[in-house]
Design a protein around this motif. Sequence first.
Motif, PDB file in Angstrom:
ATOM      1  N   PRO A 180       0.885  -1.331  -0.310  1.00  0.00           N
ATOM      2  CA  PRO A 180      -0.018   0.014   0.064  1.00  0.00           C
ATOM      3  C   PRO A 180       0.917   1.198  -0.048  1.00  0.00           C
ATOM      4  N   ASN A 181       1.955   1.381   0.659  1.00  0.00           N
ATOM      5  CA  ASN A 181       2.881   2.409   0.566  1.00  0.00           C
ATOM      6  C   ASN A 181       3.539   2.526  -0.889  1.00  0.00           C
ATOM      7  N   VAL A 182       3.697   1.695  -1.739  1.00  0.00           N
ATOM      8  CA  VAL A 182       4.002   1.804  -2.988  1.00  0.00           C
ATOM      9  C   VAL A 182       2.752   2.552  -3.750  1.00  0.00           C
ATOM     10  N   LEU A 183       1.429   2.047  -3.358  1.00  0.00           N
ATOM     11  CA  LEU A 183       0.258   2.837  -4.020  1.00  0.00           C
ATOM     12  C   LEU A 183       0.239   4.235  -3.577  1.00  0.00           C
ATOM     13  N   VAL A 184       0.365   4.535  -2.373  1.00  0.00           N
ATOM     14  CA  VAL A 184       0.252   5.876  -1.887  1.00  0.00           C
ATOM     15  C   VAL A 184       1.156   6.795  -2.806  1.00  0.00           C
ATOM     16  N   SER A 185       2.323   6.266  -2.851  1.00  0.00           N
ATOM     17  CA  SER A 185       3.603   7.154  -3.190  1.00  0.00           C
ATOM     18  C   SER A 185       3.315   7.318  -4.777  1.00  0.00           C
ATOM     19  N   LEU A 186       2.710   6.317  -5.501  1.00  0.00           N
ATOM     20  CA  LEU A 186       2.453   6.359  -6.904  1.00  0.00           C
ATOM     21  C   LEU A 186       1.496   7.306  -7.141  1.00  0.00           C
ATOM     22  N   GLN A 187       0.326   7.155  -6.712  1.00  0.00           N
ATOM     23  CA  GLN A 187      -0.782   8.125  -6.726  1.00  0.00           C
ATOM     24  C   GLN A 187      -0.487   9.552  -6.409  1.00  0.00           C
ATOM     25  N   LEU A 188       0.593   9.628  -5.388  1.00  0.00           N
ATOM     26  CA  LEU A 188       1.004  11.074  -5.104  1.00  0.00           C
ATOM     27  C   LEU A 188       1.818  11.557  -6.184  1.00  0.00           C
ATOM     28  N   TYR A 189       2.654  10.645  -6.946  1.00  0.00           N
ATOM     29  CA  TYR A 189       3.369  11.098  -8.185  1.00  0.00           C
ATOM     30  C   TYR A 189       2.419  11.522  -9.374  1.00  0.00           C
ATOM     31  N   ASN A 227      15.120 -12.351  12.960  1.00  0.00           N
ATOM     32  CA  ASN A 227      15.848 -13.228  12.488  1.00  0.00           C
ATOM     33  C   ASN A 227      15.635 -13.547  10.799  1.00  0.00           C
ATOM     34  N   ALA A 228      14.948 -12.689  10.067  1.00  0.00           N
ATOM     35  CA  ALA A 228      14.800 -12.582   8.763  1.00  0.00           C
ATOM     36  C   ALA A 228      13.924 -13.646   8.293  1.00  0.00           C
ATOM     37  N   LYS A 229      13.209 -14.384   9.295  1.00  0.00           N
ATOM     38  CA  LYS A 229      12.345 -15.537   8.908  1.00  0.00           C
ATOM     39  C   LYS A 229      11.168 -15.099   8.193  1.00  0.00           C
ATOM     40  N   ILE A 230      10.702 -15.617   7.159  1.00  0.00           N
ATOM     41  CA  ILE A 230       9.552 -15.249   6.345  1.00  0.00           C
ATOM     42  C   ILE A 230       8.178 -16.094   6.777  1.00  0.00           C
ATOM     43  N   ASP A 231       7.410 -15.142   7.153  1.00  0.00           N
ATOM     44  CA  ASP A 231       5.672 -15.736   7.240  1.00  0.00           C
ATOM     45  C   ASP A 231       5.281 -15.929   5.962  1.00  0.00           C
ATOM     46  N   SER A 232       5.298 -17.276   5.625  1.00  0.00           N
ATOM     47  CA  SER A 232       4.672 -17.537   4.066  1.00  0.00           C
ATOM     48  C   SER A 232       3.147 -17.735   4.156  1.00  0.00           C
ATOM     49  N   ALA A 233       2.341 -17.199   5.248  1.00  0.00           N
ATOM     50  CA  ALA A 233       1.028 -17.147   4.533  1.00  0.00           C
ATOM     51  C   ALA A 233       0.825 -16.074   3.553  1.00  0.00           C
ATOM     52  N   THR A 234      -0.199 -16.446   2.786  1.00  0.00           N
ATOM     53  CA  THR A 234      -0.691 -15.604   1.628  1.00  0.00           C
ATOM     54  C   THR A 234      -2.225 -15.219   1.893  1.00  0.00           C
ATOM     55  N   TYR A 235      -2.523 -13.930   1.600  1.00  0.00           N
ATOM     56  CA  TYR A 235      -3.526 -13.183   1.572  1.00  0.00           C
ATOM     57  C   TYR A 235      -3.696 -12.589   0.386  1.00  0.00           C
ATOM     58  N   THR A 236      -5.084 -12.387   0.046  1.00  0.00           N
ATOM     59  CA  THR A 236      -5.474 -11.761  -1.367  1.00  0.00           C
ATOM     60  C   THR A 236      -4.980 -10.532  -1.539  1.00  0.00           C
ATOM     61  N   TYR A 237      -5.106  -9.683  -0.155  1.00  0.00           N
ATOM     62  CA  TYR A 237      -4.972  -8.314  -0.410  1.00  0.00           C
ATOM     63  C   TYR A 237      -3.395  -7.848  -0.550  1.00  0.00           C
ATOM     64  N   ASN A 238      -2.678  -8.725   0.058  1.00  0.00           N
ATOM     65  CA  ASN A 238      -1.133  -8.321  -0.620  1.00  0.00           C
ATOM     66  C   ASN A 238      -0.741  -8.827  -1.839  1.00  0.00           C
ATOM     67  N   THR A 239      -1.376  -9.586  -2.299  1.00  0.00           N
ATOM     68  CA  THR A 239      -1.042  -9.827  -3.626  1.00  0.00           C
ATOM     69  C   THR A 239      -1.776  -9.046  -4.669  1.00  0.00           C
ATOM     70  N   GLY A 240      -2.938  -8.326  -4.207  1.00  0.00           N
ATOM     71  CA  GLY A 240      -3.593  -7.258  -4.623  1.00  0.00           C
ATOM     72  C   GLY A 240      -3.041  -5.984  -5.090  1.00  0.00           C
ATOM     73  N   THR A 241      -2.469  -5.375  -4.000  1.00  0.00           N
ATOM     74  CA  THR A 241      -1.549  -4.134  -3.988  1.00  0.00           C
ATOM     75  C   THR A 241      -0.507  -4.347  -4.691  1.00  0.00           C
ATOM     76  N   MET A 242      -0.009  -5.343  -5.201  1.00  0.00           N
ATOM     77  CA  MET A 242       1.351  -5.442  -5.889  1.00  0.00           C
ATOM     78  C   MET A 242       0.747  -5.697  -7.389  1.00  0.00           C
ATOM     79  N   LEU A 243      -0.257  -6.246  -7.532  1.00  0.00           N
ATOM     80  CA  LEU A 243      -0.792  -6.401  -8.844  1.00  0.00           C
ATOM     81  C   LEU A 243      -1.181  -4.941  -9.098  1.00  0.00           C
ATOM     82  N   GLN A 244      -1.857  -4.251  -8.491  1.00  0.00           N
ATOM     83  CA  GLN A 244      -2.320  -2.802  -8.827  1.00  0.00           C
ATOM     84  C   GLN A 244      -0.968  -1.978  -9.086  1.00  0.00           C
ATOM     85  N   ALA A 245      -0.123  -2.096  -8.153  1.00  0.00           N
ATOM     86  CA  ALA A 245       1.220  -1.294  -8.385  1.00  0.00           C
ATOM     87  C   ALA A 245       2.071  -1.447  -9.497  1.00  0.00           C
TER      88      ALA A 245
END
Length: 352
Positions: A180-189, A227-245
Amino acid sequence: MRYKLLVVIASMLLYTKSSLAQHQRDEYLNRISIIESNINKYFFVKIKGLYLENIGEHEKPYSYLWPLCALIQATNESEAVGRKQVMKPVIAAINQYYTTESPSPSYQSYITKSSRFYDDNQWIAIAYLDAYNRNKNPFYLAKAKEIYSWLLTGYDEKLGGGLYWREDEKTSKNSCSNGPNVLVSLQLYQITKQKKYLDTALLVYHWTNKMLRSPEGIFYDAIDVKNAKIDSATYTYNTGTMLQANVILYQITKDKKYLSEAKFIANNAEKHFYKNNKLGDHYWFNVVLLRGYLELLKVEKDANRLSFLVNEGERIWKEERDENNLLGKQKNKSLIMQAAMLEYYARLAQLK
């Protein structure tokens, strides 16, 4: 004679298609009216200008900020299809979560002193920027810029960059606070053409792809800072924001690598999330995914991609609506689920 007959048949088919589209739009508008009425009836506490989080038992007397993040976007989309002044009471409620506490003004998670979440503020900024693009009210742009300034305080170089999820517990950096930060920044640009916003967008975009993107273009939930461990759970909204970005980056730069990535994500998101003819149970996560597909539709012009999302909207209305037209599988109906489907149907109603 044969030519005239073909013309008549073609005209009839076009009329039928147009009539069906209008009927579907009317149905969406009817659902919007019903959901808005229910939100006002069951969730809005008029004397306080605040909202309840759930019907029935709830943790706090009033809603946390997150459901209002969903409602402000939903009411913006509702105004986009012709409803009048439905954002106004939501803005008044959100204003009660406002704090000027150091290092910068933003919105806290509850009406009393409480944690500040970077993603909550990003969702508000996105809704306000969408509203600004619709009506050019300077209030929305000013608030989005103010939020952006606070968001920058959540970025550092631990793990190579990225924004934290919450201000007072800097333990993880999440897809939900970076996409979402990417989206805010892109929209402001897009609005201001100031290079600093595009620079921020690209900085966070590249970090999110490096740290949280799976090989299939589906985004993991978070990375632990310790520890740089990834929480590998996947949710639709996380993929949605990057698709839109990716689509917006393509619109800005005309670099086809972003469009190619958007198509790759869209192809795999449907396969990953749409199982047994349904998406996951969280409507609001799913409507954020819908936003990404609608952004892709603007440039790709392939409405077939939306079929599974349209079908999901129909399934929910038929299967997960109670006798009071409240939506959701849970016994205690929630504000965020009603707001999510309000946005869902309002966005579909805007399709041509």
